[in-house]
Design a protein around this motif. Structure first.
Motif, PDB file in Angstrom:
ATOM      1  N   PRO A 172       0.816  -1.215   0.000  1.00 41.91           N
ATOM      2  CA  PRO A 172       0.000   0.000   0.000  1.00 41.91           C
ATOM      3  C   PRO A 172       0.850   1.266   0.000  1.00 41.91           C
ATOM      4  O   PRO A 172       1.991   1.278   0.481  1.00 41.91           O
ATOM      5  CB  PRO A 172      -0.795  -0.115   1.302  1.00 41.91           C
ATOM      6  CG  PRO A 172       0.075  -0.944   2.195  1.00 41.91           C
ATOM      7  CD  PRO A 172       0.785  -1.912   1.301  1.00 41.91           C
ATOM      8  N   VAL A 173       0.267   2.326  -0.527  1.00 43.00           N
ATOM      9  CA  VAL A 173       0.860   3.659  -0.424  1.00 43.00           C
ATOM     10  C   VAL A 173       0.216   4.369   0.764  1.00 43.00           C
ATOM     11  O   VAL A 173      -1.015   4.411   0.881  1.00 43.00           O
ATOM     12  CB  VAL A 173       0.644   4.474  -1.706  1.00 43.00           C
ATOM     13  CG1 VAL A 173       1.109   5.920  -1.512  1.00 43.00           C
ATOM     14  CG2 VAL A 173       1.393   3.840  -2.873  1.00 43.00           C
ATOM     15  N   ALA A 174       1.047   4.887   1.655  1.00 43.91           N
ATOM     16  CA  ALA A 174       0.585   5.711   2.772  1.00 43.91           C
ATOM     17  C   ALA A 174       0.946   7.159   2.476  1.00 43.91           C
ATOM     18  O   ALA A 174       2.043   7.434   1.965  1.00 43.91           O
ATOM     19  CB  ALA A 174       1.231   5.260   4.080  1.00 43.91           C
ATOM     20  N   ALA A 175       0.044   8.067   2.773  1.00 42.03           N
ATOM     21  CA  ALA A 175       0.305   9.486   2.538  1.00 42.03           C
ATOM     22  C   ALA A 175       0.183  10.252   3.843  1.00 42.03           C
ATOM     23  O   ALA A 175      -0.758  10.045   4.603  1.00 42.03           O
ATOM     24  CB  ALA A 175      -0.690  10.045   1.524  1.00 42.03           C
ATOM     25  N   VAL A 176       1.152  11.137   4.095  1.00 43.62           N
ATOM     26  CA  VAL A 176       1.014  12.047   5.234  1.00 43.62           C
ATOM     27  C   VAL A 176       0.047  13.155   4.838  1.00 43.62           C
ATOM     28  O   VAL A 176      -0.019  13.561   3.677  1.00 43.62           O
ATOM     29  CB  VAL A 176       2.372  12.622   5.671  1.00 43.62           C
ATOM     30  CG1 VAL A 176       3.275  11.524   6.195  1.00 43.62           C
ATOM     31  CG2 VAL A 176       3.057  13.375   4.542  1.00 43.62           C
ATOM     32  N   SER A 177      -0.724  13.631   5.811  1.00 39.53           N
ATOM     33  CA  SER A 177      -1.819  14.532   5.465  1.00 39.53           C
ATOM     34  C   SER A 177      -2.091  15.504   6.594  1.00 39.53           C
ATOM     35  O   SER A 177      -1.371  15.569   7.580  1.00 39.53           O
ATOM     36  CB  SER A 177      -3.066  13.705   5.145  1.00 39.53           C
ATOM     37  OG  SER A 177      -4.057  14.497   4.533  1.00 39.53           O
ATOM     38  N   THR A 178      -3.155  16.276   6.430  1.00 37.69           N
ATOM     39  CA  THR A 178      -3.668  17.259   7.407  1.00 37.69           C
ATOM     40  C   THR A 178      -2.619  18.297   7.792  1.00 37.69           C
ATOM     41  O   THR A 178      -2.397  18.582   8.959  1.00 37.69           O
ATOM     42  CB  THR A 178      -4.235  16.580   8.673  1.00 37.69           C
ATOM     43  OG1 THR A 178      -3.200  15.850   9.347  1.00 37.69           O
ATOM     44  CG2 THR A 178      -5.365  15.639   8.318  1.00 37.69           C
ATOM     45  N   GLY A 179      -1.969  18.871   6.772  1.00 43.94           N
ATOM     46  CA  GLY A 179      -0.999  19.928   7.044  1.00 43.94           C
ATOM     47  C   GLY A 179       0.266  19.434   7.692  1.00 43.94           C
ATOM     48  O   GLY A 179       0.905  20.155   8.469  1.00 43.94           O
ATOM     49  N   PHE A 180       0.645  18.201   7.387  1.00 47.05           N
ATOM     50  CA  PHE A 180       1.872  17.606   7.924  1.00 47.05           C
ATOM     51  C   PHE A 180       3.057  18.545   7.656  1.00 47.05           C
ATOM     52  O   PHE A 180       3.180  19.088   6.568  1.00 47.05           O
ATOM     53  CB  PHE A 180       2.103  16.265   7.213  1.00 47.05           C
ATOM     54  CG  PHE A 180       3.341  15.524   7.642  1.00 47.05           C
ATOM     55  CD1 PHE A 180       3.271  14.543   8.618  1.00 47.05           C
ATOM     56  CD2 PHE A 180       4.573  15.776   7.055  1.00 47.05           C
ATOM     57  CE1 PHE A 180       4.408  13.842   9.004  1.00 47.05           C
ATOM     58  CE2 PHE A 180       5.706  15.092   7.444  1.00 47.05           C
ATOM     59  CZ  PHE A 180       5.621  14.124   8.420  1.00 47.05           C
ATOM     60  N   PRO A 181       3.984  18.750   8.643  1.00 41.18           N
ATOM     61  CA  PRO A 181       4.030  18.126   9.960  1.00 41.18           C
ATOM     62  C   PRO A 181       3.366  18.920  11.092  1.00 41.18           C
ATOM     63  O   PRO A 181       3.123  18.373  12.153  1.00 41.18           O
ATOM     64  CB  PRO A 181       5.531  18.030  10.219  1.00 41.18           C
ATOM     65  CG  PRO A 181       6.094  19.241   9.547  1.00 41.18           C
ATOM     66  CD  PRO A 181       5.237  19.441   8.302  1.00 41.18           C
ATOM     67  N   ILE A 235      -3.568   6.662   5.520  1.00 41.99           N
ATOM     68  CA  ILE A 235      -3.386   8.100   5.708  1.00 41.99           C
ATOM     69  C   ILE A 235      -2.790   8.349   7.087  1.00 41.99           C
ATOM     70  O   ILE A 235      -3.361   7.944   8.101  1.00 41.99           O
ATOM     71  CB  ILE A 235      -4.719   8.866   5.577  1.00 41.99           C
ATOM     72  CG1 ILE A 235      -5.389   8.595   4.223  1.00 41.99           C
ATOM     73  CG2 ILE A 235      -4.486  10.356   5.788  1.00 41.99           C
ATOM     74  CD1 ILE A 235      -4.644   9.156   3.037  1.00 41.99           C
ATOM     75  N   ASP A 236      -1.647   9.027   7.128  1.00 42.36           N
ATOM     76  CA  ASP A 236      -1.011   9.404   8.387  1.00 42.36           C
ATOM     77  C   ASP A 236      -1.359  10.861   8.678  1.00 42.36           C
ATOM     78  O   ASP A 236      -0.848  11.768   8.017  1.00 42.36           O
ATOM     79  CB  ASP A 236       0.509   9.241   8.294  1.00 42.36           C
ATOM     80  CG  ASP A 236       0.938   7.776   8.237  1.00 42.36           C
ATOM     81  OD1 ASP A 236       0.172   6.945   7.733  1.00 42.36           O
ATOM     82  OD2 ASP A 236       2.071   7.479   8.669  1.00 42.36           O
ATOM     83  N   ILE A 237      -2.252  11.071   9.633  1.00 46.25           N
ATOM     84  CA  ILE A 237      -2.700  12.432   9.954  1.00 46.25           C
ATOM     85  C   ILE A 237      -1.949  12.949  11.181  1.00 46.25           C
ATOM     86  O   ILE A 237      -1.429  12.169  11.985  1.00 46.25           O
ATOM     87  CB  ILE A 237      -4.219  12.485  10.192  1.00 46.25           C
ATOM     88  CG1 ILE A 237      -4.635  11.660  11.441  1.00 46.25           C
ATOM     89  CG2 ILE A 237      -4.978  11.977   8.981  1.00 46.25           C
ATOM     90  CD1 ILE A 237      -4.759  12.425  12.709  1.00 46.25           C
ATOM     91  N   VAL A 238      -1.875  14.267  11.307  1.00 49.33           N
ATOM     92  CA  VAL A 238      -1.292  14.867  12.509  1.00 49.33           C
ATOM     93  C   VAL A 238      -2.397  15.547  13.301  1.00 49.33           C
ATOM     94  O   VAL A 238      -3.286  16.183  12.735  1.00 49.33           O
ATOM     95  CB  VAL A 238      -0.182  15.884  12.171  1.00 49.33           C
ATOM     96  CG1 VAL A 238       1.044  15.176  11.650  1.00 49.33           C
ATOM     97  CG2 VAL A 238      -0.649  16.923  11.165  1.00 49.33           C
ATOM     98  N   ILE A 239      -2.351  15.361  14.607  1.00 47.88           N
ATOM     99  CA  ILE A 239      -3.353  15.982  15.463  1.00 47.88           C
ATOM    100  C   ILE A 239      -2.962  17.426  15.767  1.00 47.88           C
ATOM    101  O   ILE A 239      -1.816  17.835  15.578  1.00 47.88           O
ATOM    102  CB  ILE A 239      -3.541  15.205  16.776  1.00 47.88           C
ATOM    103  CG1 ILE A 239      -2.272  15.300  17.640  1.00 47.88           C
ATOM    104  CG2 ILE A 239      -3.927  13.758  16.502  1.00 47.88           C
ATOM    105  CD1 ILE A 239      -2.459  14.802  19.064  1.00 47.88           C
ATOM    106  N   SER A 240      -3.925  18.197  16.260  1.00 48.27           N
ATOM    107  CA  SER A 240      -3.650  19.553  16.741  1.00 48.27           C
ATOM    108  C   SER A 240      -3.107  19.455  18.157  1.00 48.27           C
ATOM    109  O   SER A 240      -3.836  19.122  19.096  1.00 48.27           O
ATOM    110  CB  SER A 240      -4.928  20.398  16.721  1.00 48.27           C
ATOM    111  OG  SER A 240      -5.405  20.546  15.412  1.00 48.27           O
ATOM    112  N   ARG A 241      -1.834  19.730  18.320  1.00 47.72           N
ATOM    113  CA  ARG A 241      -1.205  19.578  19.640  1.00 47.72           C
ATOM    114  C   ARG A 241      -1.853  20.478  20.690  1.00 47.72           C
ATOM    115  O   ARG A 241      -1.892  20.153  21.871  1.00 47.72           O
ATOM    116  CB  ARG A 241       0.290  19.904  19.568  1.00 47.72           C
ATOM    117  CG  ARG A 241       1.187  18.866  18.953  1.00 47.72           C
ATOM    118  CD  ARG A 241       1.007  18.654  17.489  1.00 47.72           C
ATOM    119  NE  ARG A 241       2.279  18.689  16.762  1.00 47.72           N
ATOM    120  CZ  ARG A 241       2.369  18.517  15.452  1.00 47.72           C
ATOM    121  NH1 ARG A 241       1.270  18.308  14.725  1.00 47.72           N
ATOM    122  NH2 ARG A 241       3.532  18.570  14.844  1.00 47.72           N
TER     123      ARG A 241
END
Length: 328
Positions: free
Chosen positions: A131-140, A164-170
């Motif tokens: 599979p292809v994984a994509a970083v997302s949501t305004g990474f990093p 999909i690798d998302i980043v949370i709002s710290r």
């Protein structure tokens, strides 16, 4: 002789129930604690133990290869670089070494790229079941407008990303706004559709291990299929104490809900001996069920080269230069 896991190239969707999530349980979140001194003592015991040797070490290293998300997240990424990385993903270890180990057909767990590199990655991996994984949501940083972060997920899924690798709002963690974190994660999960979602906590920016524990629980309650330590861009990335906290949150979640959530340490894991330590931690804390690419991944770019060197030494008795095992 190393035995290959016949399921190693299958997507998580084929082997494990998706995490459906649950209602936000603030009592559970509020009760989460983290005893730093005890956690650090436990983590310190892992690297100092006697390591597995000879054919057992080779077997564990082959398992580590199958759990790597082979990653390129550089500003100068090109389609050519991604195609070379995909070729390495298909053939992560030299063919003669795999033949000697009885591990023909070994591949990595996924290839991880930015959105613009999804198309060349999908084309290069066609027919491989990688599979292809994509970083997302305004990474990093994850600080772009919320509607654009959601739209970015949708565009990446449409382009062919199956993870999909998302980043949370710290800030939600740092201010204790668990409802906001839960709502955000639920929206991200919904936007992913059938694609698996990995929630990147950016643990080096969360302040305390207690915050790491609470954020882990909230993201799992909101439906994260994996929780992941870091973007690899923070000053502090994956560490054993942080991993122990997140793994025990996964164990607690499984005990209460019966759902298995995956774990992905990322950033700073570049040596084969480090990979063995993380695999040992997973085995001891979560059990053999998690020692598979559908529930455990390394986020790495240089780790594979060192593992290949160690496998070559096992087969030939000689170490080769690092440049002979380039990632792409």
């Amino acid at each position: 002789m190393v035995v290959k896991d016949k399921d190693q190239t299958l997507l998580p969707q084929a082997l494990e129930q998706r995490n459906p999530g649950m209602a936000l349980d603030l009592d559970w979140v509020g009760a989460a604690q983290a005893n730093r001194s005890a956690i650090e003592r436990r983590a310190a015991t892992l690297p100092g133990r006697r390591s597995v040797k000879k054919e057992y070490q080779a077997a564990w290293l082959c398992r580590a290869v199958s759990c790597i998300d082979l990653t390129t997240l550089a500003g100068d990424d090109t389609a050519g670089r991604v195609r070379r990385l995909a070729a390495k993903a298909r053939q992560p270890v030299r063919a003669d070494i795999l033949d000697a180990l009885g591990m023909q057909g070994l591949t990595v767990g996924a290839v991880c790229v930015y959105h613009d590199m999804i198309a060349p990655a999908v084309a290069a991996l066609e027919g491989s079941n990688i599979p292809v994984a994509a970083v997302s949501t305004g990474f990093p940083a994850g600080l772009s407008p919320f509607h654009l972060r959601v739209q970015e997920i949708e565009e990446s899924v449409k382009a062919g990303a199956r993870e999909i690798d998302i980043v949370i709002s710290r800030r939600h963690v740092l201010t204790g706004d668990w409802q906001a974190l839960y709502d955000e994660m639920r929206e991200f999960r919904a936007a992913c559709g059938e694609a698996h979602v990995k929630a990147i906590l950016a643990t080096g920016e969360l302040g305390t291990l207690r915050n790491v524990a609470k954020a882990s629980l909230v993201c799992m309650m909101a439906g994260a299929d994996f929780i992941k330590t870091s973007t690899g861009k923070e000053s502090v990335n994956a560490t054993l104490p942080v991993s122990l906290v997140m793994i025990r949150a996964i164990r607690d979640y499984h005990t209460r809900t019966g759902v298995k959530v995956g774990y992905k340490p990322a950033g700073g894991i570049s040596k084969a001996k480090d990979a063995l330590t993380y695999l040992a931690l997973i085995k001891e804390e979560l059990g053999d069920a998690w020692l598979s690419p559908h529930l455990f991944r390394f986020g790495a770019s240089s780790l594979l080269g060192d593992i290949e060197r160690q496998l070559e030494h096992h087969v030939t008795g000689r170490y080769s230069a690092s440049y002979r095992h380039a990632a792409g």
